[in-house]
Design an enzyme around this catalytic site. Sequence first.
Site, PDB file in Angstrom:
ATOM      1  N   ALA A 296       0.828  -1.213   0.000  1.00 30.81           N
ATOM      2  CA  ALA A 296       0.000   0.000   0.000  1.00 30.81           C
ATOM      3  C   ALA A 296       0.857   1.256   0.000  1.00 30.81           C
ATOM      4  CB  ALA A 296      -0.927  -0.015   1.221  1.00 30.81           C
TER       5      ALA A 296
ATOM      6  N   GLY B 193       2.150   2.885  -2.869  1.00 30.76           N
ATOM      7  CA  GLY B 193       2.202   3.635  -4.121  1.00 30.76           C
ATOM      8  C   GLY B 193       1.667   5.053  -4.019  1.00 30.76           C
TER       9      GLY B 193
ATOM     10  N   GLN C 232       8.063   1.664   3.401  1.00 32.37           N
ATOM     11  CA  GLN C 232       8.963   1.540   2.257  1.00 32.37           C
ATOM     12  C   GLN C 232       9.378   2.960   1.872  1.00 32.37           C
ATOM     13  OE1 GLN C 232       7.238   0.239  -1.444  1.00 32.37           O
ATOM     14  NE2 GLN C 232       9.191  -0.517  -2.249  1.00 32.37           N
TER      15      GLN C 232
ATOM     16  N   GLY D 172       9.772  -0.887  -6.369  1.00 34.71           N
ATOM     17  CA  GLY D 172       9.098  -2.027  -6.964  1.00 34.71           C
ATOM     18  C   GLY D 172       8.440  -2.934  -5.941  1.00 34.71           C
TER      19      GLY D 172
ATOM     20  N   GLU E 113       6.255  -8.554 -17.518  1.00 33.31           N
ATOM     21  CA  GLU E 113       5.543  -7.279 -17.504  1.00 33.31           C
ATOM     22  C   GLU E 113       5.429  -6.750 -18.931  1.00 33.31           C
ATOM     23  OE1 GLU E 113       4.058  -6.159 -14.940  1.00 33.31           O
ATOM     24  OE2 GLU E 113       4.940  -7.527 -13.472  1.00 33.31           O
TER      25      GLU E 113
ATOM     26  N   ASN F 214      -6.408   2.385 -10.449  1.00 33.53           N
ATOM     27  CA  ASN F 214      -5.332   3.320 -10.771  1.00 33.53           C
ATOM     28  C   ASN F 214      -5.829   4.725 -11.064  1.00 33.53           C
ATOM     29  OD1 ASN F 214      -2.972   1.545 -10.686  1.00 33.53           O
ATOM     30  ND2 ASN F 214      -3.947   0.507 -12.410  1.00 33.53           N
TER      31      ASN F 214
ATOM     32  N   LYS G 213     -31.546  17.709  17.719  1.00 33.61           N
ATOM     33  CA  LYS G 213     -30.167  17.337  18.047  1.00 33.61           C
ATOM     34  C   LYS G 213     -30.046  17.130  19.552  1.00 33.61           C
ATOM     35  CE  LYS G 213     -27.180  20.034  19.229  1.00 33.61           C
ATOM     36  NZ  LYS G 213     -26.547  20.412  20.542  1.00 33.61           N
TER      37      LYS G 213
ATOM     38  N   HIS H  81     -43.620  21.448  11.806  1.00 26.15           N
ATOM     39  CA  HIS H  81     -43.154  22.462  10.864  1.00 26.15           C
ATOM     40  C   HIS H  81     -42.060  23.331  11.468  1.00 26.15           C
ATOM     41  CE1 HIS H  81     -47.311  21.697   9.458  1.00 26.15           C
ATOM     42  NE2 HIS H  81     -47.686  22.068  10.668  1.00 26.15           N
TER      43      HIS H  81
ATOM     44  N   ASN I 209     -46.957  19.300  21.728  1.00 24.11           N
ATOM     45  CA  ASN I 209     -47.045  19.806  20.362  1.00 24.11           C
ATOM     46  C   ASN I 209     -46.243  21.095  20.213  1.00 24.11           C
ATOM     47  OD1 ASN I 209     -48.582  19.569  17.642  1.00 24.11           O
ATOM     48  ND2 ASN I 209     -48.807  21.713  18.221  1.00 24.11           N
TER      49      ASN I 209
END
Length: 456
Positions: free
Chosen positions: A12, A14, A75, A80, A153, A226, A350, A362, A376
């Site tokens: 992972a 790249g 890495q 590669g 390749e 890609n 909320k 409303h 209400n």
Amino acid sequence: MPQNTLNTVILAAGKGTRMYSQMPKVLHCIGGKPMVERVIDTAAALNPQNICVVVGHGKEQVLDTVKRDAVWVEQTEQLGTGHAVKTALPHLASEGRTLVLYGDVPLIDVETLETLLEAAGNEVGLLTDVPADPAGLGRIIRDGSGSVTAIVEEKDASATQKTIREINTGILVLPNAKLENWLNSLSSNNAQGEYYLTDLIAKAVADGIKVRPVRVRASHLAAGVNNKRQLAELERIFQTEQAQELLKAGVTLRDPARFDLRGRLKHGQDVVIDVNVVIEGEVELGDNVEIGANCVIKNAKIGANSKIAPFSHLEGCEVGENNRIGPYARLRPQAKLADNVHVGNFVEIKNAAIGKGTKANHLTYIGDAEVGSKTNFGAGTIIANYDGVHKHKTVIGDEVRIGSNCVLVAPVTLGNKVTTGAGSTITRNIEDNKLALARARQTVIEGWMRPEKDKQ
């Protein structure tokens, strides 16, 4: 060599330059989850001894985003795929097998990997495919007997080799006893000047190790990403599969092609979901729940027989049974509604508990509040919960009638069966059964003339 000792390495590192994004490629999402996280979860389902993720470009961002139990290896130079696996060697067992996966191949599944592992045994397993267009991909080279002898390749392939349609998906199973020696003997003498992991196939053949190819049952399972076009294609495949599973389970989707599941959905019977609905995170829908068109439901629980009208947005909330929500309603985190509650258009709730049978039909805001049953809210009611520094709580009892266009300034408490006159600004507590008015008395000006424009 114990066959059940399994290590996994996920590449992972790249840059993903063709994504044209500041975000590391492996963090782009399929179904609301980063691609690399999907691959980690799939690997974990195999119960490996460890999961080693090789990161490079955007390492800190990847580590901050993906919270999974894994060994993270950097890495520092992208030299590669062979070099990437070599960086993980110190974390791999000396015995058993190593499964190599990719953080940008998000739809690989457990069934495919189990088939590959079984076929490989203690030798080399290679997942292959025959796509409609093999351009740009490494070709599988076989000898006269059909045995795999190498992978070439495309940049290094001859014109004849480029006519081969069987390609390498990149997913490999390798014996740990040979892996270190093979990796140390790799050369970067190729068109890209990199250490190819695919060169290990020829080394295995040279050492008399059998290469066991397994063709993936569907190309998308081993498809890499890609660019954004490929990301969108896999997203649509993923969503189609999710929709089909829901249909099989009895959920009614008005149009399966216009439904997105970006998390997990638990559902009862006779659930109906209209078009353009997005489900995110952990969502639970009870029996006979109906979700109207263009709704977004995220990390929410909705009780049986509740109806969510179109264009409503529910997040981090709990909705009881027989509720009527929307259209254009918004339930935010920590909103908890009891049974038989009505929340109408342009109502926002909320961090509030709403009692049984209460209605806010409303243009209302209810925040940081505790509301009783059968209350209400008149149109235009606002709970003013924020003083500019702190949020304050409002408590409203049972069977309260709040007139239209009222403002309740927190902290404030309204007792049971309180009534407030329309247009009132309530700043003090009100005892049970009281009527409260807090507005200026109307004045009518006799003899007043409306100004008119000068006609000249």
